[in-house]
Design a protein around this motif. Structure first.
Motif, PDB file in Angstrom:
ATOM      1  N   GLU A  35       0.832  -1.206   0.000  1.00  0.00           N
ATOM      2  CA  GLU A  35       0.000   0.000   0.000  1.00  0.00           C
ATOM      3  C   GLU A  35       0.863   1.251   0.000  1.00  0.00           C
ATOM      4  OE1 GLU A  35      -2.606  -0.469   3.329  1.00  0.00           O
ATOM      5  OE2 GLU A  35      -3.557  -2.232   2.450  1.00  0.00           O
ATOM      6  N   ALA A  36       1.949   1.237   0.752  1.00  0.00           N
ATOM      7  CA  ALA A  36       2.866   2.378   0.783  1.00  0.00           C
ATOM      8  C   ALA A  36       3.497   2.591  -0.590  1.00  0.00           C
ATOM      9  CB  ALA A  36       3.943   2.167   1.842  1.00  0.00           C
ATOM     10  N   LEU A  37       3.905   1.511  -1.249  1.00  0.00           N
ATOM     11  CA  LEU A  37       4.488   1.620  -2.581  1.00  0.00           C
ATOM     12  C   LEU A  37       3.481   2.193  -3.567  1.00  0.00           C
ATOM     13  CD1 LEU A  37       6.814   1.153  -4.553  1.00  0.00           C
ATOM     14  CD2 LEU A  37       5.930  -1.164  -4.892  1.00  0.00           C
ATOM     15  N   HIS A  38       2.263   1.695  -3.539  1.00  0.00           N
ATOM     16  CA  HIS A  38       1.222   2.211  -4.452  1.00  0.00           C
ATOM     17  C   HIS A  38       0.952   3.687  -4.167  1.00  0.00           C
ATOM     18  CE1 HIS A  38       0.321  -1.489  -6.508  1.00  0.00           C
ATOM     19  NE2 HIS A  38       0.206  -2.112  -5.347  1.00  0.00           N
ATOM     20  N   GLY A  39       0.959   4.063  -2.912  1.00  0.00           N
ATOM     21  CA  GLY A  39       0.783   5.475  -2.552  1.00  0.00           C
ATOM     22  C   GLY A  39       1.920   6.325  -3.085  1.00  0.00           C
ATOM     23  N   ASP A  40       3.145   5.825  -2.985  1.00  0.00           N
ATOM     24  CA  ASP A  40       4.306   6.535  -3.522  1.00  0.00           C
ATOM     25  C   ASP A  40       4.165   6.746  -5.032  1.00  0.00           C
ATOM     26  OD1 ASP A  40       5.480   6.586  -1.001  1.00  0.00           O
ATOM     27  OD2 ASP A  40       6.801   4.866  -1.408  1.00  0.00           O
ATOM     28  N   VAL A  41       3.695   5.728  -5.728  1.00  0.00           N
ATOM     29  CA  VAL A  41       3.501   5.827  -7.183  1.00  0.00           C
ATOM     30  C   VAL A  41       2.397   6.833  -7.493  1.00  0.00           C
ATOM     31  CG1 VAL A  41       2.769   4.576  -9.257  1.00  0.00           C
ATOM     32  CG2 VAL A  41       4.409   3.523  -7.675  1.00  0.00           C
ATOM     33  N   ARG A  42       1.268   6.754  -6.779  1.00  0.00           N
ATOM     34  CA  ARG A  42       0.143   7.685  -7.019  1.00  0.00           C
ATOM     35  C   ARG A  42       0.563   9.139  -6.802  1.00  0.00           C
ATOM     36  NH1 ARG A  42      -2.870   3.685  -4.520  1.00  0.00           N
ATOM     37  NH2 ARG A  42      -2.690   4.723  -2.519  1.00  0.00           N
ATOM     38  N   ARG A  43       1.388   9.389  -5.806  1.00  0.00           N
ATOM     39  CA  ARG A  43       1.844  10.753  -5.513  1.00  0.00           C
ATOM     40  C   ARG A  43       2.921  11.229  -6.481  1.00  0.00           C
ATOM     41  NH1 ARG A  43       1.613   8.562  -0.608  1.00  0.00           N
ATOM     42  NH2 ARG A  43       3.876   8.288  -0.472  1.00  0.00           N
ATOM     43  N   GLY A  44       3.462  10.318  -7.270  1.00  0.00           N
ATOM     44  CA  GLY A  44       4.525  10.684  -8.197  1.00  0.00           C
ATOM     45  C   GLY A  44       5.907  10.625  -7.581  1.00  0.00           C
ATOM     46  N   ASP A  45       6.014  10.068  -6.382  1.00  0.00           N
ATOM     47  CA  ASP A  45       7.311   9.945  -5.719  1.00  0.00           C
ATOM     48  C   ASP A  45       8.135   8.787  -6.267  1.00  0.00           C
ATOM     49  OD1 ASP A  45       6.593  12.069  -4.100  1.00  0.00           O
ATOM     50  OD2 ASP A  45       5.850  10.770  -2.496  1.00  0.00           O
ATOM     51  N   VAL A  46       7.451   7.805  -6.866  1.00  0.00           N
ATOM     52  CA  VAL A  46       8.096   6.624  -7.427  1.00  0.00           C
ATOM     53  C   VAL A  46       7.562   6.417  -8.842  1.00  0.00           C
ATOM     54  CG1 VAL A  46       8.345   4.104  -7.218  1.00  0.00           C
ATOM     55  CG2 VAL A  46       8.433   5.539  -5.173  1.00  0.00           C
ATOM     56  N   VAL A  47       8.459   6.074  -9.748  1.00  0.00           N
ATOM     57  CA  VAL A  47       8.091   5.806 -11.135  1.00  0.00           C
ATOM     58  C   VAL A  47       7.338   4.479 -11.194  1.00  0.00           C
ATOM     59  CG1 VAL A  47       9.061   5.331 -13.418  1.00  0.00           C
ATOM     60  CG2 VAL A  47      10.095   7.079 -11.974  1.00  0.00           C
ATOM     61  N   PRO A  48       6.224   4.420 -11.917  1.00  0.00           N
ATOM     62  CA  PRO A  48       5.494   3.149 -12.044  1.00  0.00           C
ATOM     63  C   PRO A  48       6.330   2.085 -12.755  1.00  0.00           C
ATOM     64  CG  PRO A  48       4.158   4.991 -12.830  1.00  0.00           C
ATOM     65  CD  PRO A  48       5.543   5.514 -12.596  1.00  0.00           C
ATOM     66  N   LEU A  49       6.161   0.846 -12.358  1.00  0.00           N
ATOM     67  CA  LEU A  49       6.862  -0.263 -12.999  1.00  0.00           C
ATOM     68  C   LEU A  49       6.601  -0.264 -14.498  1.00  0.00           C
ATOM     69  CD1 LEU A  49       8.548  -2.844 -12.949  1.00  0.00           C
ATOM     70  CD2 LEU A  49       6.453  -4.090 -12.365  1.00  0.00           C
ATOM     71  N   GLU A  50       5.401   0.036 -14.911  1.00  0.00           N
ATOM     72  CA  GLU A  50       5.047   0.040 -16.338  1.00  0.00           C
ATOM     73  C   GLU A  50       5.951   0.992 -17.132  1.00  0.00           C
ATOM     74  OE1 GLU A  50       1.193   0.664 -19.248  1.00  0.00           O
ATOM     75  OE2 GLU A  50       1.017   1.132 -17.130  1.00  0.00           O
ATOM     76  N   THR A  51       6.299   2.122 -16.552  1.00  0.00           N
ATOM     77  CA  THR A  51       7.177   3.083 -17.218  1.00  0.00           C
ATOM     78  C   THR A  51       8.569   2.482 -17.436  1.00  0.00           C
ATOM     79  OG1 THR A  51       5.976   4.936 -16.260  1.00  0.00           O
ATOM     80  CG2 THR A  51       8.209   5.385 -17.036  1.00  0.00           C
ATOM     81  N   ILE A  52       9.066   1.794 -16.425  1.00  0.00           N
ATOM     82  CA  ILE A  52      10.374   1.143 -16.523  1.00  0.00           C
ATOM     83  C   ILE A  52      10.331   0.049 -17.594  1.00  0.00           C
ATOM     84  CG2 ILE A  52      12.095  -0.248 -15.288  1.00  0.00           C
ATOM     85  CD1 ILE A  52      11.893   2.643 -14.216  1.00  0.00           C
ATOM     86  N   LEU A  53       9.279  -0.755 -17.591  1.00  0.00           N
ATOM     87  CA  LEU A  53       9.149  -1.832 -18.574  1.00  0.00           C
ATOM     88  C   LEU A  53       9.023  -1.286 -19.991  1.00  0.00           C
ATOM     89  CD1 LEU A  53       6.792  -4.265 -16.661  1.00  0.00           C
ATOM     90  CD2 LEU A  53       9.256  -4.491 -17.038  1.00  0.00           C
ATOM     91  N   ASP A  54       8.306  -0.175 -20.154  1.00  0.00           N
ATOM     92  CA  ASP A  54       8.189   0.444 -21.478  1.00  0.00           C
ATOM     93  C   ASP A  54       9.551   0.900 -21.982  1.00  0.00           C
ATOM     94  OD1 ASP A  54       5.458   0.002 -21.553  1.00  0.00           O
ATOM     95  OD2 ASP A  54       4.926   2.067 -21.028  1.00  0.00           O
TER      96      ASP A  54
END
Length: 115
Positions: A35-54
């Protein structure tokens, strides 16, 4: 192998659950870390995995073997292992906050680069 990264990752059920790094052990630490990781992604603090995979899909040929997410002292790192066209395994490490490629380890890496 072509554009397989995102689809293969989801298609084989590896989405982040493939291999959990320090601080994200599902059994020992529970869902609060996810949940903390998903929150970090939603806030823009962490790049989504999908972006890295792309990014990987645009620059390298290979199939995703493993995804690890590590959190240490608030710092997130993605490690993604790809299987290359000559059955080589190459590990890519990315900074979770910036999405910057930090390191590549493996053999015959140039054979995996897209033209």
């Amino acid at each position: 192998m072509g554009r397989c990264l995102s689809r293969c990752l989801v298609g084989t059920g590896l989405l982040l659950a493939a291999s959990l790094g320090a601080g994200f052990s599902a059994g020992a630490l529970g869902d609060q870390h996810w949940e903390a990781l998903h929150g970090d992604v939603r806030r823009g603090d962490v790049v989504p995995l999908e972006t890295i995979l792309d990014w990987l899909d645009a620059h390298y040929i290979g199939e995703v073997l493993e995804v690890e997410v590590e959190r240490e002292n608030g710092y997130i790192e993605y490690e993604i292992k790809l299987l290359g066209p000559q059955n080589q395994v190459v590990a890519f490490e990315f900074d979770g906050q910036s999405g910057r490629l930090m390191s590549i380890e493996g053999v015959r890496i140039d054979d995996m680069r897209r033209p």
